[in-house]
Write a protein that holds these residues in place. Structure first.
Motif, PDB file in Angstrom:
ATOM      1  N   SER B 112      -2.969  -1.074   0.669  1.00 30.09           N
ATOM      2  CA  SER B 112      -2.958  -1.145  -0.850  1.00 30.09           C
ATOM      3  C   SER B 112      -3.453  -2.596  -1.345  1.00 30.09           C
ATOM      4  CB  SER B 112      -1.688  -0.862  -1.336  1.00 30.09           C
ATOM      5  OG  SER B 112      -0.627  -1.495  -0.567  1.00 30.09           O
ATOM      6  N   LEU B 113      -3.007  -3.650  -0.598  1.00 26.80           N
ATOM      7  CA  LEU B 113      -3.605  -5.157  -1.088  1.00 26.80           C
ATOM      8  C   LEU B 113      -5.150  -5.057  -1.004  1.00 26.80           C
ATOM      9  CD1 LEU B 113      -1.590  -7.120  -1.967  1.00 26.80           C
ATOM     10  CD2 LEU B 113      -1.792  -8.361   0.235  1.00 26.80           C
ATOM     11  N   VAL B 232      -1.944   4.533  -4.196  1.00 26.48           N
ATOM     12  CA  VAL B 232      -2.423   5.977  -3.951  1.00 26.48           C
ATOM     13  C   VAL B 232      -3.780   5.990  -3.748  1.00 26.48           C
ATOM     14  CG1 VAL B 232      -3.021   8.011  -5.679  1.00 26.48           C
ATOM     15  CG2 VAL B 232      -0.804   6.627  -6.244  1.00 26.48           C
ATOM     16  N   ALA B 233      -4.606   4.955  -4.060  1.00 22.14           N
ATOM     17  CA  ALA B 233      -5.907   5.077  -3.608  1.00 22.14           C
ATOM     18  C   ALA B 233      -5.804   4.689  -2.121  1.00 22.14           C
ATOM     19  CB  ALA B 233      -6.485   3.492  -4.459  1.00 22.14           C
ATOM     20  N   ALA B 234      -4.825   3.756  -1.673  1.00 19.02           N
ATOM     21  CA  ALA B 234      -4.901   3.476  -0.219  1.00 19.02           C
ATOM     22  C   ALA B 234      -4.668   4.846   0.529  1.00 19.02           C
ATOM     23  CB  ALA B 234      -3.693   2.530   0.119  1.00 19.02           C
ATOM     24  N   GLN B 239      -6.813   9.053   4.219  1.00 15.56           N
ATOM     25  CA  GLN B 239      -7.051  10.573   4.237  1.00 15.56           C
ATOM     26  C   GLN B 239      -8.684  10.642   4.390  1.00 15.56           C
ATOM     27  OE1 GLN B 239      -8.284  13.375   2.221  1.00 15.56           O
ATOM     28  NE2 GLN B 239      -8.714  11.877   0.712  1.00 15.56           N
ATOM     29  N   ALA B 240      -9.450   9.873   3.824  1.00 13.96           N
ATOM     30  CA  ALA B 240     -10.738   9.942   3.869  1.00 13.96           C
ATOM     31  C   ALA B 240     -11.371   9.386   5.149  1.00 13.96           C
ATOM     32  CB  ALA B 240     -11.637   9.059   2.709  1.00 13.96           C
ATOM     33  N   ALA B 241     -10.592   8.338   5.682  1.00 11.76           N
ATOM     34  CA  ALA B 241     -11.226   7.813   7.063  1.00 11.76           C
ATOM     35  C   ALA B 241     -10.863   8.555   8.196  1.00 11.76           C
ATOM     36  CB  ALA B 241     -10.594   6.521   6.895  1.00 11.76           C
ATOM     37  N   GLU B 242      -9.657   9.587   7.884  1.00 12.26           N
ATOM     38  CA  GLU B 242      -9.368  10.309   9.094  1.00 12.26           C
ATOM     39  C   GLU B 242     -10.246  11.055   9.761  1.00 12.26           C
ATOM     40  OE1 GLU B 242      -6.211  13.273   8.625  1.00 12.26           O
ATOM     41  OE2 GLU B 242      -4.767  11.607   7.988  1.00 12.26           O
TER      42      GLU B 242
END
Lengths: 247, 242, 59
Positions: B112-113, B232-234, B239-242
């Protein structure tokens, strides 16, 4: 990846439950809708005296109010299913969320159309930027985004996961949007509109309205179960085909 | 953060971890800014888009100064919304395609950071120039003098919210077909509260009323977005990178 | 006959009431039929594939 797909491609228990429940929800929907329609549209007097010249247009409320209720209720169901999918990693959550949102979009659209027909007579315009109608319009946009996102990926599992996150973001935003729209609406009172307030619902209308709301709710559950079954079958077919390709 | 790290790890490791976190944030921010400068960033495109959209309106609604000053706030805010959206779909796209994202997600810094660092870079290269340019365009739209402080303050508070909410959408559409169009469909409805209160602040100021309440609400949106959106974006990125 | 005529008139608001009711009925019916047909098609597809696979495993 394929193990993941299998995990939610064969939830036999849910399918058994769905098969057992479906006849009941379908029958209840048919009965409630029949009673509500005959009582509300055929028999119940539209309030005596008709609420301030609304006359028979109040009968539109028998479909408008249940649609509006369902548009919200379905979004709550989508959000709950999405939360189950993301927070508790329940494999069925994705399927249920994906199956529900097109139904919700239909209800939101019906709310807008019937509200517009009611307003055409009462407000003298097909559309006014009334706070409640505007909120439903935005809700409709949220449904459209959710549906578009579920279908935007080649891998359906990926779309389902993204859509779940979107649904939860939407549910956090909905109260803020509602508050903003209400606030905006009190600021911009259009002067040309004669009657701004919504319909007055007479006490005599409540009983048939109750049946219509129950009918719409059971209708939603029936179609939801059906669509979830279809989604599950499609997922399982896909998983089997992938396995065939792999072997 | 420091308290927890301090009590659990006896201070030293806590501060070390903290330093690494800060380094991650700062390093990513510097990298994104450098990339933006070197690749002839989106800044020019976004600003040009903003100017062109605003200057279309007099052709559409007529050039009477009264008309323009009455709807000027709305025009500026809607144009800013669209301009912010223009560059958002590429917020994570390049990193996603060349695999940097996978690497970043395994870095010691909290995801998230990292999102926050990318958002900060995005806002500095697109949002801030929009804010700085807006008084000039307000001039073209004949906005009353009293409205300028509310416009600038509102945009300064509102555009970071647009970036932060947009980051969620940008993470969700990674790898999707027609991601850019999809992003606008997902994100624009969520921008409505910011638009409402941003315009309301300007309108209140133009009619000589106080606009503190509207700005406070925009500030509240900003704080809420700062707290929630990177997280939330993290999740969406992971899940996009999974 | 007169009663039915008056019912259909909806107190002079027929042009608003009946489209609203009709549209609702239409949308709900279309959604239901589409969902039923889709579910049948998907499940038939799956059943066929499973049958084929079953034969494949035995053979």
């Amino acid at each position: 990846m394929s193990a993941r797909l299998h995990a939610f491609a064969n939830p036999a228990r849910f399918l058994r439950l769905a098969r057992r429940l479906l006849p009941w929800t379908a029958a209840l929907a048919a009965i409630c809708l029949a009673i509500g329609a005959v009582w509300g549209i055929g028999i119940a007097p539209p309030g005596k005296p008709p609420p301030e010249g609304q006359g028979e247009t109040v009968r539109i409320m028998y479909v408008h109010v249940p649609s509006a209720w369902m548009a919200l209720f379905v979004y709550a169901c989508v959000a709950a299913a999405s939360a189950a999918a993301i927070i508790w990693r329940h494999p069925l959550g994705h399927v249920l969320a994906r199956a529900a949102s097109p139904i919700g979009a239909c209800f939101a659209l019906l709310t807008l159309a019937t509200g517009s027909l009611w307003g055409a007579k009462m407000w003298g315009a097909w559309w006014v930027w009334d706070a409640r109608l505007t909120s439903v319009l935005i809700l409709f946009f949220l449904y459209l985004g959710h549906i578009a996102l579920t279908h935007a990926f080649d891998d359906p599992a990926r779309g389902a996961r993204a859509a779940c996150i979107l649904a939860l973001v939407g549910v956090v935003n909905l109260p803020i949007i509602k508050f903003s729209v209400d606030w905006w609406n009190t600021l911009h009172q259009p002067a040309s509109i004669i009657r701004r307030e919504g319909p007055a619902i007479d006490a005599q209308m409540l009983a048939p309205l109750f049946f219509m709301i129950c009918g719409f709710t059971f209708y939603f559950f029936s179609v939801w179960l059906l669509r979830a079954r279809a989604e599950l079958a499609a997922l399982r077919t896909r998983a089997l085909k992938l396995r065939l390709l792999a072997s | 953060m420091s308290d927890r790290g301090g009590t659990r790890n006896g201070g030293r490791i806590g501060t070390l971890a903290e330093a690494r976190l800060a380094a991650g944030f700062g390093a990513l921010l510097r990298r994104d800014l450098r990339l933006a400068v070197r690749q002839g960033s989106d800044t020019a495109t976004v600003l040009a888009f903003f100017v062109i959209v605003v200057s279309l309106f007099p052709f559409g609604v007529g050039a009477e100064p009264q008309t323009l000053s009455a709807i000027g706030a709305g025009i500026l805010w809607v144009a800013a919304l669209l301009a912010a959206l223009l560059s958002l779909d590429r917020l994570f796209q390049a990193d996603y395609e060349d695999g940097t994202l996978d690497y970043l997600l395994t870095a010691p810094a909290a995801p998230s950071l990292l999102v926050l660092a990318k958002c900060a870079a995005h806002w500095l290269t697109t949002g801030l120039p929009l804010v700085l340019l807006s008084p000039l365009l307000a001039l073209l739209l004949n906005l009353p003098n009293a409205a300028y402080p509310a416009l600038i303050a509102g945009l300064a508070l509102g555009t970071p919210v647009l970036t932060l909410i947009g980051a969620i959408g940008a993470a969700l559409v990674l790898g999707a077909r027609r991601g850019g169009v999809l992003l606008s469909l997902l994100i624009l409805p969520l921008y409505i509260p910011v638009l409402i209160f941003g315009v309301a602040a300007v309108e209140a100021a133009a009619t000589g009323q106080g606009f503190r309440a509207q700005l406070l609400l925009l500030g509240a949106f900003l704080l809420a977005a700062l707290a929630l959106a990177p997280f939330v974006a993290a999740v969406a990125l992971r899940q996009a990178a999974e | 006959m007169d009663g039915i005529g008056r019912f259909l008139e909806m107190g002079g608001y027929a042009a608003y009431v009946w489209p609203a009711l009709g549209l609702t009925a239409l949308v709900l019916a279309v959604l239901l039929i589409a969902s039923v047909r889709n579910a049948r098609r998907r499940e038939a597809e799956l059943a066929q594939l499973e049958a084929e696979l079953g034969r494949g495993d035995e053979g």
